[in-house]
Design an enzyme around this catalytic site. Structure first.
Site, PDB file in Angstrom:
ATOM      1  N   CYS A 120       0.825  -1.214   0.000  1.00 51.64           N
ATOM      2  CA  CYS A 120       0.000   0.000   0.000  1.00 51.64           C
ATOM      3  C   CYS A 120       0.857   1.260   0.000  1.00 51.64           C
ATOM      4  O   CYS A 120       0.942   1.946  -1.012  1.00 51.64           O
ATOM      5  CB  CYS A 120      -0.935  -0.010   1.206  1.00 51.64           C
ATOM      6  SG  CYS A 120      -2.221  -1.254   1.067  1.00 51.64           S
TER       7      CYS A 120
HETATM    8  N1  LIG Z   1      -2.926  -6.021   1.681  1.00 47.26           N
HETATM    9  C1  LIG Z   1      -3.404  -4.918   2.208  1.00 47.26           C
HETATM   10  O1  LIG Z   1      -3.131  -4.622   3.353  1.00 47.26           O
HETATM   11  C2  LIG Z   1      -4.330  -4.003   1.425  1.00 47.26           C
HETATM   12  C3  LIG Z   1      -5.069  -3.055   2.134  1.00 47.26           C
HETATM   13  C4  LIG Z   1      -5.933  -2.221   1.459  1.00 47.26           C
HETATM   14  C5  LIG Z   1      -6.024  -2.327   0.070  1.00 47.26           C
HETATM   15  N2  LIG Z   1      -5.275  -3.235  -0.623  1.00 47.26           N
HETATM   16  C6  LIG Z   1      -5.452  -3.323  -2.072  1.00 47.26           C
HETATM   17  O2  LIG Z   1      -6.311  -4.420  -2.361  1.00 47.26           O
HETATM   18  C7  LIG Z   1      -5.943  -5.040  -3.581  1.00 47.26           C
HETATM   19  C8  LIG Z   1      -5.657  -6.507  -3.362  1.00 47.26           C
HETATM   20  O3  LIG Z   1      -4.529  -6.623  -2.510  1.00 47.26           O
HETATM   21  P1  LIG Z   1      -4.176  -7.935  -1.702  1.00 47.26           P
HETATM   22  O4  LIG Z   1      -3.131  -7.527  -0.720  1.00 47.26           O
HETATM   23  O5  LIG Z   1      -5.415  -8.596  -1.210  1.00 47.26           O
HETATM   24  O6  LIG Z   1      -3.525  -8.823  -2.879  1.00 47.26           O
HETATM   25  P2  LIG Z   1      -3.152 -10.376  -2.813  1.00 47.26           P
HETATM   26  O7  LIG Z   1      -2.031 -10.566  -3.753  1.00 47.26           O
HETATM   27  O8  LIG Z   1      -3.022 -10.820  -1.387  1.00 47.26           O
HETATM   28  O9  LIG Z   1      -4.446 -11.104  -3.384  1.00 47.26           O
HETATM   29  C9  LIG Z   1      -4.906 -10.945  -4.681  1.00 47.26           C
HETATM   30  C10 LIG Z   1      -5.468 -12.262  -5.170  1.00 47.26           C
HETATM   31  O10 LIG Z   1      -6.053 -12.028  -6.448  1.00 47.26           O
HETATM   32  C11 LIG Z   1      -5.817 -13.170  -7.265  1.00 47.26           C
HETATM   33  N3  LIG Z   1      -5.996 -12.761  -8.651  1.00 47.26           N
HETATM   34  C12 LIG Z   1      -5.155 -12.060  -9.439  1.00 47.26           C
HETATM   35  N4  LIG Z   1      -5.711 -11.852 -10.664  1.00 47.26           N
HETATM   36  C13 LIG Z   1      -6.926 -12.438 -10.642  1.00 47.26           C
HETATM   37  C14 LIG Z   1      -7.973 -12.553 -11.596  1.00 47.26           C
HETATM   38  N5  LIG Z   1      -7.875 -11.995 -12.802  1.00 47.26           N
HETATM   39  N6  LIG Z   1      -9.076 -13.249 -11.251  1.00 47.26           N
HETATM   40  C15 LIG Z   1      -9.173 -13.820 -10.013  1.00 47.26           C
HETATM   41  N7  LIG Z   1      -8.221 -13.722  -9.064  1.00 47.26           N
HETATM   42  C16 LIG Z   1      -7.109 -13.032  -9.363  1.00 47.26           C
HETATM   43  C17 LIG Z   1      -4.423 -13.597  -6.879  1.00 47.26           C
HETATM   44  O11 LIG Z   1      -4.194 -14.941  -7.225  1.00 47.26           O
HETATM   45  C18 LIG Z   1      -4.431 -13.353  -5.360  1.00 47.26           C
HETATM   46  O12 LIG Z   1      -4.821 -14.517  -4.639  1.00 47.26           O
HETATM   47  C19 LIG Z   1      -4.753  -4.239  -4.107  1.00 47.26           C
HETATM   48  O13 LIG Z   1      -5.230  -3.248  -4.965  1.00 47.26           O
HETATM   49  C20 LIG Z   1      -4.199  -3.607  -2.852  1.00 47.26           C
HETATM   50  O14 LIG Z   1      -3.494  -2.414  -3.148  1.00 47.26           O
HETATM   51  C21 LIG Z   1      -4.447  -4.089   0.045  1.00 47.26           C
END
Ligand SMILES: NC(=O)c1ccc[n+]([C@@H]2O[C@H](COP(=O)([O-])OP(=O)(O)OC[C@H]3O[C@@H](n4cnc5c(N)ncnc54)[C@H](O)[C@@H]3O)[C@@H](O)[C@H]2O)c1
Length: 439
Positions: free
Chosen positions: A279
């Site tokens: 983030c």
């Molecule tokens: N991790 C955090 O603390 C956090 C907090 C707030 C916002 N975010 C935002 O949320 C979003 C997701 O982050 P995250 O940390 O959960 O990511 P992550 O990598 O933990 O999880 C994402 C998942 O999406 C899957 N994926 C990718 N492409 C796909 C598709 N086309 N169809 C289906 N599944 C698919 C991946 O295999 C993975 O399991 C990002 O934009 C991030 O910036 C993250």
């Protein structure tokens, strides 16, 4: 059911009220999985979609890969049939609601990589039907929902706000935070049209304690980036203050703690080894990129990013100084890094400043090992290390110990007692000293 209730928007609102709406969550990672289980908790049935079949298989066996999602609640939902995962994206036609939680990383040149959002949008488009609500949760630059997703979804011939609904609602989850979780953290929602907003609020309301409606998807997209830019800039400020204090021979922690006694107009941020996770180091670049396309340079973002990115180098300089005081060179020295996750009490090493610290030390010829109770193995490009037990022997064997992440379950008294030299980027030893000085 009245004629009005037959309209897609009213039908979805009614399905939210009696929880018969089927929820789809695309991307079952740090954001998607906790969100999916909050929907389950609220009484909805949820289908989770992920392209990683290993993730899907594990989840369907009730095994959670996300520390904040307890195995018990996942296993109970799988057993009850209220949660199931699939990698079959053609099943996206089934849910009434599709929440997209896919990664939004940066490219090597620090430009937004929206390829995952585009891929997920394309999958949703293939099966989009009347009466579906699509919500993007991934952090992204203002305009993504309207400029990238809307044209793709409307190319099906369906109209937004009438046939289907599109909204943006940024996830604010703070992994490892015991007080604030997906449910009790207020959630911002913006719709492409007022109907989109009304439907999205109705659907999320049972799962989230407080929803904050804003007037557009762009406003909702900017809220998330403002929050993380605010953190990045303030962390950059105290990091610079740490360097300033070092040069002046003043204890930065004493200054910050005293400043924080002001009951108004000051918010406490703490210096450290830099910023990590997916983030704070990334999100502000999404806005900086967008503004470059409008010929505007976001100077605060750039400066904070620079200062935060330089912190590992600063701390490595401190380690070299400590070694020098012992008449040792960095080359050939034995160094122990304590904590490699990007912040305390979590197991996530993505963008962790510890990776930079380790690389910079290795490049100087040091033999680096690490201890992290949450990260048994550290693999990242050229780094492949296993966590050492934290013992009096492993501590005493190191020419210098560098505390990079201040996990709660580390015995800092042992570190203080047994380490020959400590570089403490988080002031983790202060609590030990305070306890020792207590009468
Ligand atoms: N991790 C955090 O603390 C956090 C907090 C707030 C916002 N975010 C935002 O949320 C979003 C997701 O982050 P995250 O940390 O959960 O990511 P992550 O990598 O933990 O999880 C994402 C998942 O999406 C899957 N994926 C990718 N492409 C796909 C598709 N086309 N169809 C289906 N599944 C698919 C991946 O295999 C993975 O399991 C990002 O934009 C991030 O910036 C993250």
């Amino acid at each position: 059911m009245s004629a009005k209730a037959q309209q897609p928007a009213d039908l979805l609102v009614a399905k939210a009220a009696d929880r018969t709406a089927l929820i789809g969550v695309v991307g079952l990672g740090y954001v998607g999985l906790p969100l999916a289980l909050e929907f389950v908790r609220a009484g909805y049935r949820v289908v989770g979609f992920d392209v990683k079949s290993a993730t899907v298989e594990a989840l369907n066996q009730g095994r959670s890969h996300i520390q904040d999602v307890p195995v018990q609640s996942l296993a109970a939902a799988v057993r009850a049939g209220t949660f199931a995962a699939t990698s079959d994206l053609s099943r996206l036609k089934e849910p009434d609601v599709i929440s997209i939680c896919v990664p939004t990383p940066l490219s090597k040149t620090k430009d937004p990589d929206v390829s995952y959002v585009l891929a997920a949008t394309n999958s949703v488009k293939q099966t989009l039907r009347r009466g579906q609500l699509v919500v993007l949760e991934s952090t992204t630059y203002p305009g993504t929902t309207r400029e990238l997703m809307l044209p793709a979804l409307e190319s099906t011939g369906l109209n937004v706000g009438k046939d289907f609904f599109l909204a943006f609602s940024p996830e604010r989850v703070d992994p490892g935070n015991p007080a604030w979780n997906t449910r009790n953290t207020p959630k911002v929602v913006g719709g492409i049209t007022p109907e989109c907003l009304r439907v999205a609020v109705a659907i999320y309301q049972p799962a989230i304690e407080r929803l904050v409606a804003v007037s557009s998807t762009e406003a909702a997209e900017l809220v998330k980036i403002l929050e993380n830019t605010f953190r990045s800039v303030n962390i950059g400020l105290v990091n610079e203050m740490a360097i300033v204090c070092d040069k002046l021979g003043v204890d930065v922690w004493e200054v910050i703690d005293a400043a924080a006694t002001k009951p108004f107009g000051f918010m406490k941020f703490t210096p450290g080894p830099g910023v990590g996770g997916h983030c704070i180091p990334l999100d502000p670049h999404y806005l900086a990129w967008k503004m470059r396309t409008l010929n505007y340079r976001t100077r605060f973002i750039e400066l904070a990013g620079e200062i935060n990115a330089e912190m590992p180098e600063y701390w490595v300089g401190c380690v070299v100084d400590r070694l020098n005081e012992q008449g040792r060179a960095a080359r050939g020295s034995r160094l122990l890094v304590v904590g490699v996750a990007y912040k305390k009490d979590i197991d996530d090493v993505r963008e962790s400043p510890a990776l930079d610290v380790i690389r910079l030390l290795q490049r100087r010829g040091a033999a680096v090992s690490y201890h992290d109770p949450h990260v048994p193995r550290l693999k990242d490009e050229d780094i492949d290390l296993a966590s050492l037990p934290l013992t009096s022997e492993s501590l005493a064997a190191a020419d210098c110990v560098i505390i990079v992440t201040d996990h709660s379950d580390v015995d800092y008294a042992l570190v203080e007692r047994c380490a020959r030299q400590v570089v403490d980027t988080r002031n983790a030893l202060a609590a030990v000293r305070r306890r020792r000085e207590e009468p």
